[in-house]
Design an enzyme around this catalytic site. Structure first.
Site, PDB file in Angstrom:
ATOM      1  N   ARG A 110     -24.598  -5.540  -0.181  1.00 13.69           N
ATOM      2  CA  ARG A 110     -23.914  -4.890  -1.294  1.00 13.69           C
ATOM      3  C   ARG A 110     -23.206  -3.649  -0.779  1.00 13.69           C
ATOM      4  NH1 ARG A 110     -26.821  -2.774  -6.782  1.00 13.69           N
ATOM      5  NH2 ARG A 110     -27.242  -0.931  -5.559  1.00 13.69           N
ATOM      6  N   THR A 114     -18.776   0.368  -3.823  1.00 12.59           N
ATOM      7  CA  THR A 114     -18.260  -0.447  -4.937  1.00 12.59           C
ATOM      8  C   THR A 114     -19.346  -1.276  -5.614  1.00 12.59           C
ATOM      9  OG1 THR A 114     -17.829  -2.366  -3.536  1.00 12.59           O
ATOM     10  CG2 THR A 114     -16.073  -0.712  -3.686  1.00 12.59           C
ATOM     11  N   ASP A 206     -35.076   0.522  -2.129  1.00 21.69           N
ATOM     12  CA  ASP A 206     -34.284  -0.521  -1.464  1.00 21.69           C
ATOM     13  C   ASP A 206     -35.252  -1.401  -0.666  1.00 21.69           C
ATOM     14  OD1 ASP A 206     -31.094  -0.753  -0.016  1.00 21.69           O
ATOM     15  OD2 ASP A 206     -32.841  -1.903   0.659  1.00 21.69           O
ATOM     16  N   ASP A 209     -34.604  -1.829   3.157  1.00 18.23           N
ATOM     17  CA  ASP A 209     -34.947  -0.634   3.937  1.00 18.23           C
ATOM     18  C   ASP A 209     -36.458  -0.464   4.044  1.00 18.23           C
ATOM     19  OD1 ASP A 209     -32.360   0.057   4.497  1.00 18.23           O
ATOM     20  OD2 ASP A 209     -32.152   1.444   2.819  1.00 18.23           O
TER      21      ASP A 209
HETATM   22  C1  PRP Z   1     -29.836  -5.478  -1.820  1.00 13.06           C
HETATM   23  C2  PRP Z   1     -30.781  -6.559  -2.302  1.00 13.06           C
HETATM   24  C3  PRP Z   1     -29.840  -7.615  -2.845  1.00 13.06           C
HETATM   25  C4  PRP Z   1     -28.724  -6.778  -3.412  1.00 13.06           C
HETATM   26  C5  PRP Z   1     -28.941  -6.644  -4.894  1.00 13.06           C
HETATM   27  O1  PRP Z   1     -29.372  -5.826  -0.564  1.00 13.06           O
HETATM   28  O2  PRP Z   1     -31.649  -7.055  -1.330  1.00 13.06           O
HETATM   29  O3  PRP Z   1     -29.357  -8.489  -1.846  1.00 13.06           O
HETATM   30  O4  PRP Z   1     -28.789  -5.485  -2.777  1.00 13.06           O
HETATM   31  O5  PRP Z   1     -27.876  -5.994  -5.483  1.00 13.06           O
HETATM   32  P1  PRP Z   1     -26.845  -6.710  -6.449  1.00 13.06           P
HETATM   33  O6  PRP Z   1     -27.639  -7.553  -7.400  1.00 13.06           O
HETATM   34  O7  PRP Z   1     -26.207  -5.532  -7.156  1.00 13.06           O
HETATM   35  O8  PRP Z   1     -25.880  -7.476  -5.636  1.00 13.06           O
HETATM   36  P2  PRP Z   1     -28.571  -4.814   0.396  1.00 13.06           P
HETATM   37  O9  PRP Z   1     -27.107  -4.912   0.182  1.00 13.06           O
HETATM   38  O10 PRP Z   1     -29.166  -3.431   0.265  1.00 13.06           O
HETATM   39  O11 PRP Z   1     -28.826  -5.417   1.826  1.00 13.06           O
HETATM   40  P3  PRP Z   1     -30.162  -5.492   2.718  1.00 13.06           P
HETATM   41  O12 PRP Z   1     -30.977  -6.616   2.172  1.00 13.06           O
HETATM   42  O13 PRP Z   1     -29.613  -5.767   4.076  1.00 13.06           O
HETATM   43  O14 PRP Z   1     -30.876  -4.165   2.625  1.00 13.06           O
END
Ligand code: PRP
Length: 216
Positions: A110, A114, A206, A209
């Site tokens: 994500r 944005t 998160d 993380d």
């Molecule tokens: C987080 C989470 C989902 C997403 C959820 O991933 O694990 O994949 O955000 O958000 P959304 O429903 O608004 O799309 P992230 O982008 O932090 O990546 P990561 O798993 O590598 O930490």
């Protein structure tokens, strides 16, 4: 049986005491990455039992030491699809109970500014379309990442897709429902809301993380 919601017919929330006990440990700020990983793994193992309840089986002949009897066998392959990175944290827990499942990976992150999903990787079994797909991601926030993953699976021909997450925001559940009404979402909690930064509240931070120890 998981709880169903009138306003979200696509959602099933696990009210099981063990799931809720473990979810509370996962939410706690002081839980170490090692414990967080272990807990997510354990919750995923508990959830897969219900997630797979609808899977079709076919009759097979089984030779017991004494006679031949009728048994059942899953009639279609099952592919787990963890959304990288955080989805990996719930995949081993499912595989432990269901080692016959295959794993297809999808990389979506994500964008921090944005909040829109950015696709970067996909690798699925060649016959993924012939079976059930279980998209795994601990967090369903805006639903952008989940919808992108589901869309990608549909583009390669998958038709029977379910989603497993730990905490879901109403906004994300609604979005999956609108864009993919055929997809059931299983969660350990329907949380209260998304905040101004699109973080799930109360949430658990998160997940990626916390799993990988990359908290800044
Ligand atoms: C987080 C989470 C989902 C997403 C959820 O991933 O694990 O994949 O955000 O958000 P959304 O429903 O608004 O799309 P992230 O982008 O932090 O990546 P990561 O798993 O590598 O930490």
């Amino acid at each position: 049986m998981p709880t169903e919601f009138e306003r979200f017919p696509n959602l099933r929330v696990f009210d099981h005491p063990l799931v809720q006990h473990k979810l509370s440990i996962a939410r706690a700020r002081g839980t170490t990455p090692a414990d967080f990983r272990r807990i997510l793994d354990e919750i995923a193992g508990l959830m897969v039992y219900e997630v797979s309840r609808r899977f079709d089986t076919r009759a097979i002949a089984v030779e017991t030491p004494l006679e031949t009897t009728e048994g059942r066998q899953l009639s279609r392959p099952v592919t787990l699809v963890p959304v990288l990175r955080a989805g990996l944290s719930m995949t081993d827990g499912v595989l432990r109970l269901f080692p016959e499942a295959r794993v297809g990976h999808i990389g979506i992150r994500r964008d921090e500014a944005t909040h829109r999903p950015v696709f970067y990787y996909a690798k699925f079994p060649h016959d993924v379309r012939d079976g059930y797909s279980i998209v795994i991601d601990p967090m369903l926030a805006t639903g952008g990442s989940a919808c992108a993953a589901i869309r990608h699976l549909k583009e390669v021909g998958c038709r029977d897709i379910q989603m497993v997450c730990l905490v879901a925001a109403p906004e994300g559940v609604r979005r999956v429902q609108e864009e993919h009404p055929d997809v059931l979402v299983f969660a350990a909690s329907l949380d209260r809301e998304l905040d101004a930064n699109a973080f799930i509240r109360p949430g658990l931070g998160d997940a990626g993380d916390r799993v990988f120890g990359t908290v800044e």
